[in-house]
Design a protein around this motif. Structure first.
Motif, PDB file in Angstrom:
ATOM      1  N   GLY A  19      60.196  47.839  21.285  1.00 40.64           N
ATOM      2  CA  GLY A  19      60.678  47.386  19.990  1.00 40.64           C
ATOM      3  C   GLY A  19      62.089  46.839  19.986  1.00 40.64           C
ATOM      4  O   GLY A  19      62.516  46.220  19.016  1.00 40.64           O
ATOM      5  N   ARG A  20      62.844  47.058  21.081  1.00 41.18           N
ATOM      6  CA  ARG A  20      64.176  46.478  21.189  1.00 41.18           C
ATOM      7  C   ARG A  20      64.071  45.034  21.671  1.00 41.18           C
ATOM      8  O   ARG A  20      63.034  44.614  22.166  1.00 41.18           O
ATOM      9  CB  ARG A  20      65.042  47.282  22.164  1.00 41.18           C
ATOM     10  N   THR A  21      65.144  44.270  21.565  1.00 43.95           N
ATOM     11  CA  THR A  21      65.151  42.923  22.133  1.00 43.95           C
ATOM     12  C   THR A  21      65.664  42.985  23.558  1.00 43.95           C
ATOM     13  O   THR A  21      66.408  43.918  23.938  1.00 43.95           O
ATOM     14  CB  THR A  21      66.041  41.965  21.323  1.00 43.95           C
ATOM     15  N   LEU A  22      65.302  41.985  24.343  1.00 45.97           N
ATOM     16  CA  LEU A  22      65.789  41.945  25.721  1.00 45.97           C
ATOM     17  C   LEU A  22      67.305  41.805  25.732  1.00 45.97           C
ATOM     18  O   LEU A  22      67.989  42.409  26.568  1.00 45.97           O
ATOM     19  CB  LEU A  22      65.145  40.782  26.479  1.00 45.97           C
ATOM     20  N   ALA A  23      67.856  41.026  24.807  1.00 46.44           N
ATOM     21  CA  ALA A  23      69.308  40.858  24.745  1.00 46.44           C
ATOM     22  C   ALA A  23      70.009  42.195  24.525  1.00 46.44           C
ATOM     23  O   ALA A  23      71.069  42.459  25.124  1.00 46.44           O
ATOM     24  CB  ALA A  23      69.680  39.869  23.645  1.00 46.44           C
ATOM     25  N   GLU A  24      69.440  43.041  23.707  1.00 54.18           N
ATOM     26  CA  GLU A  24      70.036  44.358  23.468  1.00 54.18           C
ATOM     27  C   GLU A  24      70.094  45.169  24.758  1.00 54.18           C
ATOM     28  O   GLU A  24      71.120  45.799  25.077  1.00 54.18           O
ATOM     29  CB  GLU A  24      69.230  45.125  22.414  1.00 54.18           C
ATOM     30  N   ASP A  25      69.000  45.147  25.508  1.00 45.91           N
ATOM     31  CA  ASP A  25      68.959  45.917  26.748  1.00 45.91           C
ATOM     32  C   ASP A  25      69.867  45.309  27.815  1.00 45.91           C
ATOM     33  O   ASP A  25      70.523  46.035  28.572  1.00 45.91           O
ATOM     34  CB  ASP A  25      67.521  46.013  27.266  1.00 45.91           C
ATOM     35  N   VAL A  26      69.917  43.990  27.891  1.00 38.83           N
ATOM     36  CA  VAL A  26      70.804  43.339  28.858  1.00 38.83           C
ATOM     37  C   VAL A  26      72.265  43.674  28.547  1.00 38.83           C
ATOM     38  O   VAL A  26      73.056  43.953  29.458  1.00 38.83           O
ATOM     39  CB  VAL A  26      70.585  41.814  28.878  1.00 38.83           C
ATOM     40  N   GLU A  27      72.618  43.682  27.265  1.00 36.07           N
ATOM     41  CA  GLU A  27      74.012  44.006  26.936  1.00 36.07           C
ATOM     42  C   GLU A  27      74.348  45.442  27.326  1.00 36.07           C
ATOM     43  O   GLU A  27      75.470  45.720  27.778  1.00 36.07           O
ATOM     44  CB  GLU A  27      74.307  43.772  25.464  1.00 36.07           C
ATOM     45  N   LYS A  28      73.399  46.349  27.189  1.00 36.47           N
ATOM     46  CA  LYS A  28      73.648  47.722  27.629  1.00 36.47           C
ATOM     47  C   LYS A  28      73.920  47.761  29.132  1.00 36.47           C
ATOM     48  O   LYS A  28      74.815  48.490  29.591  1.00 36.47           O
ATOM     49  CB  LYS A  28      72.446  48.607  27.294  1.00 36.47           C
ATOM     50  N   ALA A  29      73.147  46.985  29.899  1.00 39.01           N
ATOM     51  CA  ALA A  29      73.367  46.933  31.348  1.00 39.01           C
ATOM     52  C   ALA A  29      74.732  46.341  31.676  1.00 39.01           C
ATOM     53  O   ALA A  29      75.423  46.811  32.588  1.00 39.01           O
ATOM     54  CB  ALA A  29      72.251  46.123  32.010  1.00 39.01           C
ATOM     55  N   LEU A  30      75.124  45.321  30.936  1.00 36.85           N
ATOM     56  CA  LEU A  30      76.433  44.699  31.155  1.00 36.85           C
ATOM     57  C   LEU A  30      77.563  45.669  30.799  1.00 36.85           C
ATOM     58  O   LEU A  30      78.558  45.768  31.525  1.00 36.85           O
ATOM     59  CB  LEU A  30      76.547  43.418  30.336  1.00 36.85           C
TER      60      LEU A  30
END
Length: 211
Positions: A19-30
């Motif tokens: 349910g999250r967006t990929l951008a949200e998860d990528v920003e967490k990784a960054l």
């Protein structure tokens, strides 16, 4: 590309978005300390892929991290990504280099010493080798021995990263293999707290790259 860009190389997979967006998860990784991001989309329509790539590139630019597009030269060029990564079954590395020009990063998958040397000659900037611990994202991926990985890294002058089933519990097995870093998929994006997972991984991956 700097060798240090490859220390903790986050490779996306939308299988665990929930349910999250990929951008949200990528920003967490960054935020956690990822040093490079590869956007991997195998089944997305081209227009949607380009739109997503633009969104992710806005993030990677903000964090000063290179964005690599997996397998798709057109998307890479459309969004002016830092580079592209291709496998052995995709376009030949030399043809990719001709299309993207001399300034973009070219990563190539290499599973043997022969493939590694050929990719270097064709203009690759780095190699991805595995699957070192198997793979949760590629069901047909064969595991690679640590000895084979060490041979590949020693056979070329360009940097090599390991990929395949790497997480915080096994990444230290890759120390002393001559690697520039590690490319991680589920060890980042399948974790309940992505930012915390990357923060834990970062010093471990730095140890791998210090050889």
């Amino acid at each position: 590309m700097n060798r240090s860009d490859l220390i903790l190389y986050a490779v996306t997979d939308r299988a665990w978005l929930n349910g999250r967006t990929l951008a949200e998860d990528v920003e967490k990784a960054l935020k956690g300390g990822a040093t490079m991001v590869q956007l991997r989309e195998k089944e997305m329509a081209q227009g949607d892929f380009i739109a997503e790539a633009r969104e992710i590139k806005n993030l990677t630019d903000r964090y000063g991290v290179p964005l690599i597009i997996n397998d798709n030269i057109e998307v890479c060029l459309a969004v002016d990504a830092s580079g592209v990564h291709v496998g052995q079954d995709d376009m030949a590395a030399g043809d990719v280099r001709a299309k993207i020009g001399p300034d973009k990063i070219l990563g190539v998958t290499a599973k043997t010493v022969e493939q590694a040397r050929a990719a270097q000659l064709a203009g690759a900037d780095y190699l991805g080798s595995g699957a070192i611990f198997g793979s949760t994202t590629k069901k047909d991926a064969r595991s690679m021995t640590e000895e084979r990985l060490k041979e590949i890294a020693a056979s070329v002058e360009i940097p090599v990263v390991a990929i395949g089933g790497i997480d915080a519990d096994n990444v230290t097995k890759l120390v002393h293999l001559g690697l520039a870093g590690t490319a991680i998929v589920s060890g980042i994006f399948a974790q309940p707290d992505i930012e915390a997972a990357v923060r834990r991984l970062r010093p471990l991956c730095e140890a791998v790259s210090r050889d």
